[in-house]
Design a protein around this motif. Structure first.
Motif, PDB file in Angstrom:
ATOM      1  N   PHE A 100       0.979  -1.384   0.123  1.00  0.00           N
ATOM      2  CA  PHE A 100      -0.153  -0.152  -0.230  1.00  0.00           C
ATOM      3  C   PHE A 100       1.502   0.891   0.288  1.00  0.00           C
ATOM      4  CE2 PHE A 100      -2.336  -3.191   2.095  1.00  0.00           C
ATOM      5  CZ  PHE A 100      -3.238  -3.497   1.301  1.00  0.00           C
ATOM      6  N   GLY A 101       2.004   1.334   0.295  1.00  0.00           N
ATOM      7  CA  GLY A 101       2.827   1.906  -0.540  1.00  0.00           C
ATOM      8  C   GLY A 101       3.718   2.563   0.628  1.00  0.00           C
ATOM      9  N   GLY A 102       3.875   1.912   1.928  1.00  0.00           N
ATOM     10  CA  GLY A 102       3.731   2.567   3.560  1.00  0.00           C
ATOM     11  C   GLY A 102       5.087   1.719   4.098  1.00  0.00           C
ATOM     12  N   THR A 103       5.606   2.346   4.772  1.00  0.00           N
ATOM     13  CA  THR A 103       7.495   1.950   4.592  1.00  0.00           C
ATOM     14  C   THR A 103       6.935   1.717   6.209  1.00  0.00           C
ATOM     15  OG1 THR A 103       7.475   4.539   5.461  1.00  0.00           O
ATOM     16  CG2 THR A 103       8.365   3.785   3.434  1.00  0.00           C
ATOM     17  N   ALA A 104       6.508   1.073   6.643  1.00  0.00           N
ATOM     18  CA  ALA A 104       6.412   0.613   8.319  1.00  0.00           C
ATOM     19  C   ALA A 104       7.249  -0.478   8.109  1.00  0.00           C
ATOM     20  CB  ALA A 104       5.102   0.044   8.757  1.00  0.00           C
ATOM     21  N   ASP A 105       8.559  -0.001   9.684  1.00  0.00           N
ATOM     22  CA  ASP A 105       9.011  -0.749  10.376  1.00  0.00           C
ATOM     23  C   ASP A 105       8.675  -2.769  10.438  1.00  0.00           C
ATOM     24  OD1 ASP A 105      11.326   1.174   9.479  1.00  0.00           O
ATOM     25  OD2 ASP A 105      11.391   1.721  11.836  1.00  0.00           O
ATOM     26  N   SER A 106       9.860  -3.344  10.002  1.00  0.00           N
ATOM     27  CA  SER A 106       9.236  -4.872  10.708  1.00  0.00           C
ATOM     28  C   SER A 106       8.740  -4.908  11.789  1.00  0.00           C
ATOM     29  CB  SER A 106      10.845  -5.779  10.292  1.00  0.00           C
ATOM     30  OG  SER A 106      10.439  -7.252  11.112  1.00  0.00           O
ATOM     31  N   VAL A 107       8.343  -5.551  11.645  1.00  0.00           N
ATOM     32  CA  VAL A 107       7.371  -5.611  14.119  1.00  0.00           C
ATOM     33  C   VAL A 107       8.111  -6.413  14.274  1.00  0.00           C
ATOM     34  CG1 VAL A 107       5.578  -5.298  13.317  1.00  0.00           C
ATOM     35  CG2 VAL A 107       5.587  -7.596  13.050  1.00  0.00           C
ATOM     36  N   LEU A 108       9.922  -7.778  13.341  1.00  0.00           N
ATOM     37  CA  LEU A 108      10.015  -9.172  14.008  1.00  0.00           C
ATOM     38  C   LEU A 108      11.458  -8.016  14.829  1.00  0.00           C
ATOM     39  CD1 LEU A 108      10.078 -11.161  11.362  1.00  0.00           C
ATOM     40  CD2 LEU A 108       8.447 -11.011  13.372  1.00  0.00           C
ATOM     41  N   SER A 109      12.216  -8.608  15.705  1.00  0.00           N
ATOM     42  CA  SER A 109      13.214  -8.364  16.404  1.00  0.00           C
ATOM     43  C   SER A 109      13.685 -10.030  16.186  1.00  0.00           C
ATOM     44  CB  SER A 109      13.198  -7.904  17.382  1.00  0.00           C
ATOM     45  OG  SER A 109      12.043  -9.105  18.878  1.00  0.00           O
ATOM     46  N   TRP A 110      14.662  -9.727  16.016  1.00  0.00           N
ATOM     47  CA  TRP A 110      15.659 -10.890  15.924  1.00  0.00           C
ATOM     48  C   TRP A 110      17.243 -11.770  17.127  1.00  0.00           C
ATOM     49  CZ3 TRP A 110      14.925 -14.187  12.142  1.00  0.00           C
ATOM     50  CH2 TRP A 110      13.758 -13.838  10.661  1.00  0.00           C
ATOM     51  N   TRP A 111      17.091 -11.902  17.348  1.00  0.00           N
ATOM     52  CA  TRP A 111      17.634 -13.097  18.550  1.00  0.00           C
ATOM     53  C   TRP A 111      18.935 -14.693  18.167  1.00  0.00           C
ATOM     54  CZ3 TRP A 111      18.637 -10.485  23.144  1.00  0.00           C
ATOM     55  CH2 TRP A 111      17.449  -9.025  22.962  1.00  0.00           C
ATOM     56  N   HIS A 112      19.734 -14.461  18.815  1.00  0.00           N
ATOM     57  CA  HIS A 112      20.655 -15.210  18.537  1.00  0.00           C
ATOM     58  C   HIS A 112      20.480 -16.421  19.333  1.00  0.00           C
ATOM     59  CE1 HIS A 112      24.405 -17.514  17.564  1.00  0.00           C
ATOM     60  NE2 HIS A 112      23.577 -17.363  16.346  1.00  0.00           N
ATOM     61  N   GLU A 113      20.081 -18.162  19.056  1.00  0.00           N
ATOM     62  CA  GLU A 113      20.030 -18.147  20.147  1.00  0.00           C
ATOM     63  C   GLU A 113      20.709 -19.691  19.824  1.00  0.00           C
ATOM     64  OE1 GLU A 113      15.840 -18.714  21.299  1.00  0.00           O
ATOM     65  OE2 GLU A 113      15.315 -17.266  21.399  1.00  0.00           O
ATOM     66  N   ALA A 114      21.949 -19.579  20.586  1.00  0.00           N
ATOM     67  CA  ALA A 114      23.249 -21.321  20.022  1.00  0.00           C
ATOM     68  C   ALA A 114      22.682 -22.434  19.968  1.00  0.00           C
ATOM     69  CB  ALA A 114      24.554 -20.215  20.799  1.00  0.00           C
ATOM     70  N   ASN A 115      21.522 -22.412  21.213  1.00  0.00           N
ATOM     71  CA  ASN A 115      21.860 -23.956  21.349  1.00  0.00           C
ATOM     72  C   ASN A 115      19.984 -24.448  20.730  1.00  0.00           C
ATOM     73  OD1 ASN A 115      19.435 -21.847  22.424  1.00  0.00           O
ATOM     74  ND2 ASN A 115      18.868 -23.718  23.545  1.00  0.00           N
ATOM     75  N   ARG A 116      19.512 -23.100  19.418  1.00  0.00           N
ATOM     76  CA  ARG A 116      18.789 -23.610  18.611  1.00  0.00           C
ATOM     77  C   ARG A 116      18.880 -23.604  17.423  1.00  0.00           C
ATOM     78  NH1 ARG A 116      13.070 -21.788  19.136  1.00  0.00           N
ATOM     79  NH2 ARG A 116      12.627 -24.226  18.928  1.00  0.00           N
ATOM     80  N   THR A 117      20.779 -23.556  17.313  1.00  0.00           N
ATOM     81  CA  THR A 117      21.300 -23.689  16.508  1.00  0.00           C
ATOM     82  C   THR A 117      20.932 -25.644  15.299  1.00  0.00           C
ATOM     83  OG1 THR A 117      22.846 -22.340  15.865  1.00  0.00           O
ATOM     84  CG2 THR A 117      23.385 -23.517  14.848  1.00  0.00           C
ATOM     85  N   ILE A 118      20.484 -25.752  14.542  1.00  0.00           N
ATOM     86  CA  ILE A 118      20.829 -26.908  13.350  1.00  0.00           C
ATOM     87  C   ILE A 118      21.793 -27.596  12.031  1.00  0.00           C
ATOM     88  CG2 ILE A 118      19.581 -28.501  12.311  1.00  0.00           C
ATOM     89  CD1 ILE A 118      16.623 -27.220  13.221  1.00  0.00           C
ATOM     90  N   PRO A 119      22.866 -27.997  12.603  1.00  0.00           N
ATOM     91  CA  PRO A 119      23.770 -27.825  11.824  1.00  0.00           C
ATOM     92  C   PRO A 119      22.940 -28.064  10.296  1.00  0.00           C
ATOM     93  CG  PRO A 119      24.481 -29.119  14.302  1.00  0.00           C
ATOM     94  CD  PRO A 119      23.465 -29.154  13.926  1.00  0.00           C
ATOM     95  N   HIS A 120      24.037 -28.034   9.786  1.00  0.00           N
ATOM     96  CA  HIS A 120      23.414 -28.208   7.838  1.00  0.00           C
ATOM     97  C   HIS A 120      24.953 -27.618   7.265  1.00  0.00           C
ATOM     98  CE1 HIS A 120      22.556 -23.688   9.534  1.00  0.00           C
ATOM     99  NE2 HIS A 120      22.997 -23.016   8.168  1.00  0.00           N
ATOM    100  N   LEU A 121      24.160 -27.688   5.851  1.00  0.00           N
ATOM    101  CA  LEU A 121      26.068 -27.220   4.946  1.00  0.00           C
ATOM    102  C   LEU A 121      24.435 -26.988   3.923  1.00  0.00           C
ATOM    103  CD1 LEU A 121      27.673 -30.002   4.449  1.00  0.00           C
ATOM    104  CD2 LEU A 121      28.508 -28.272   5.641  1.00  0.00           C
ATOM    105  N   VAL A 122      25.386 -25.592   2.732  1.00  0.00           N
ATOM    106  CA  VAL A 122      24.613 -25.312   1.916  1.00  0.00           C
ATOM    107  C   VAL A 122      25.332 -25.324   0.700  1.00  0.00           C
ATOM    108  CG1 VAL A 122      23.417 -23.359   0.884  1.00  0.00           C
ATOM    109  CG2 VAL A 122      23.324 -23.375   3.523  1.00  0.00           C
ATOM    110  N   LEU A 123      24.846 -26.262  -0.531  1.00  0.00           N
ATOM    111  CA  LEU A 123      25.724 -26.558  -1.577  1.00  0.00           C
ATOM    112  C   LEU A 123      25.349 -25.633  -2.656  1.00  0.00           C
ATOM    113  CD1 LEU A 123      25.730 -30.240  -0.657  1.00  0.00           C
ATOM    114  CD2 LEU A 123      27.239 -28.229   0.106  1.00  0.00           C
ATOM    115  N   GLY A 124      26.230 -24.851  -3.442  1.00  0.00           N
ATOM    116  CA  GLY A 124      26.112 -24.218  -4.710  1.00  0.00           C
ATOM    117  C   GLY A 124      26.977 -24.725  -4.997  1.00  0.00           C
TER     118      GLY A 124
END
Length: 502
Positions: A100-124
């Protein structure tokens, strides 16, 4: 100890399987890697979303991360430019009123929680950013620049630091490719990315097969192409113990190919659709002067294979890639014959769906298509438009035979031909090229007509548990919406994982 690929030796995974392997390192793979690296989105305190129903839902569990909430419940009732409910949800959380042409900021905030990391590989195959590194750098994105950004680091902030501006609120392909590379570095995701990799096979194997260090034929006698005779589905312990074996090779700087083989509990398909250009299927299309990639035109101009004195080049197609080719050739004064099957007034034509003020260059191409036909000369030199024409064949002496909608045929001399009518994913590494995963398993996977059949709230393949598909493979064709698929996959994988939120 998780499996690690090395650049110097063949690796056969015999240690603990990797929880997740992501095939493809474009925007989908990058966003998913960010979420799996322990970056968890919460609703910001004191934020108010302009969508009142969504705002009420967000207030119900303010201390619970979005990844741990019911995505189906949160996305109910949302409307927008995507058919995916989770894509709409994540997009409206990141960009609350952008449509709608608005510029409202994201309502999300991001927190780093190391205990919730899932080991993974990204192949490209390419550097982080995927196919964006193959697009001619000066090309302008169709989407607005702010829609090309990834979570928690806006594109405009990166552009500002680079002292660059957006043109008509849009960025160049070069900017986007560099931004994605920078994003991976800034967020500390490099350790998950292995570039220069080509995956040649993904198949399901049982723990017994892994223990015996043998591979089985994925097209065995089971009911599914992914099944094996030795897996008894009634024995849940054995069936649930099956894994994916991912084989391929790493291309080194010296041009060598180092093979690898790893095991994964889950595999995410994020390869996009840039790998396999669509063909017309006409005689002579395999002749050496007929091409299917825009980059070949750029190389031909650079190498002076064609110039303003050449016979016209032929451009086939009425999409944005064909329009980019017309613009590029016009800028270089290369004569063009432009052939396409639709009427210029067809409402399904992409140019008739784009706002003229926002996309002036594509509006110019549409004007050329309308005003400069073979029977109606216009102001654009070295360009001829042939609407409602089909290519019948190409000849060895560089002639193209066309047919119009009345059945009349005509012949033109050309120097080169560029068939730019879209592309399809290359899923040759999957059993039966992934055919059994599609919505219609009698037809090849196609991002617009026949995507992979996935659960809309987890993006897990309906036909194969543990296998996920995101981005164009799942029908999400714009960067702003592919991120919702990453959110759905991360939510699903975190709920599968034993490490629960505190």
């Amino acid at each position: 100890m998780y499996s690690v690929l090395t650049k110097h030796q063949y690796y056969k995974s015999d240690s603990k399987p990797i929880p997740v392997v992501i095939i493809g390192n474009g925007p989908s793979g990058i966003c998913l890697s960010y979420l799996l690296s322990g970056y968890i989105p919460y609703v910001s305190r004191d934020s108010v979303h302009p969508h009142p129903i969504l705002q009420r839902k967000l207030q119900e569990l303010p201390e619970v991360s979005i990844l741990d909430q019911d995505l189906q419940y949160l996305s109910e009732g949302l409307e927008g430019r995507s058919h995916s409910p989770v894509a709409l949800l994540f997009d409206t959380l990141l960009r609350p009123d952008t449509d709608f042409g608005g510029t409202a900021d994201s309502v999300l905030s991001w927190w780093h929680e190391a205990n919730r990391t899932i080991p993974h590989l990204v192949l490209g195959k390419n550097p982080p950013g995927g196919a964006w590194h193959f697009i001619e750098g000066s090309m302008i994105t169709l989407s607005q620049g702010e829609w090309m950004g990834l979570p928690d680091f806006q594109l405009k902030d990166w552009m500002r630091k680079k002292r660059r501006g957006l043109r008509n609120n849009r960025a160049t392909a070069k900017d986007i490719a560099q931004y994605y590379q920078h994003y991976v570095a800034k967020k500390g995701l490099q350790k998950n990315f292995i570039c220069g990799t080509v995956v040649t096979s993904v198949q399901k194997v049982s723990q017994d097969v892994i223990s015996n260090n043998t591979q089985q034929d994925p097209q065995g006698n089971g009911d599914s192409l992914w099944d094996f005779p030795e897996i008894n589905k009634e024995n849940n312990q054995v069936a649930n113990g099956s894994l994916f074996q991912v084989d391929g090779f790493i291309k080194t700087i010296m041009g060598d190919q180092t093979p690898f083989s790893i095991y994964a509990e889950n595999v995410v398909l994020a390869t996009g659709t840039y790998d396999s250009p669509s063909w017309l299927g006409v005689n002579g299309e395999d002749l050496p002067y007929v091409h299917h990639k825009l980059s070949t035109l750029e190389e031909a101009v650079k190498n002076k294979t064609v110039d303003m004195t050449s016979d016209p080049i032929l451009i086939v197609g009425a999409g944005l890639t064909a329009a980019d080719a017309v613009l590029f050739a016009h800028h270089c004064s290369i004569p063009v014959i432009h052939v396409f099957r639709r009427r210029v007034s067809d409402p399904g034509l992409i140019f008739n769906q784009l706002p003229k003020m926002m996309y002036p260059e594509y509006h110019k191409v549409h004007q050329m298509m309308t005003e400069q036909s073979a029977v109606c000369s216009g102001p654009y030199e070295c360009y001829i438009s042939l609407p409602e024409h089909h290519v019948m064949s190409f000849t060895e002496d560089k002639k193209c035979i066309f047919q119009d909608n009345k059945g009349h045929q005509k012949v033109h001399n050309i120097s080169m031909a560029f068939v730019l009518i879209g592309s399809n994913p290359n899923l040759s590494f999957l059993p039966n090229h992934g055919l059994n995963l599609a919505m219609d398993n009698m037809q090849p996977v196609n991002p617009k007509r026949n995507p992979i059949d996935v659960d809309p709230f987890t993006y897990e393949c309906i036909q194969e548990k543990g296998l996920y598909a995101v981005g164009p493979l799942a029908g999400d064709n714009f960067v702003r919406f592919v991120q919702g698929g990453a959110l759905a996959v991360a939510s699903s994988l975190l709920k599968k994982d034993n490490r629960k939120p505190p």
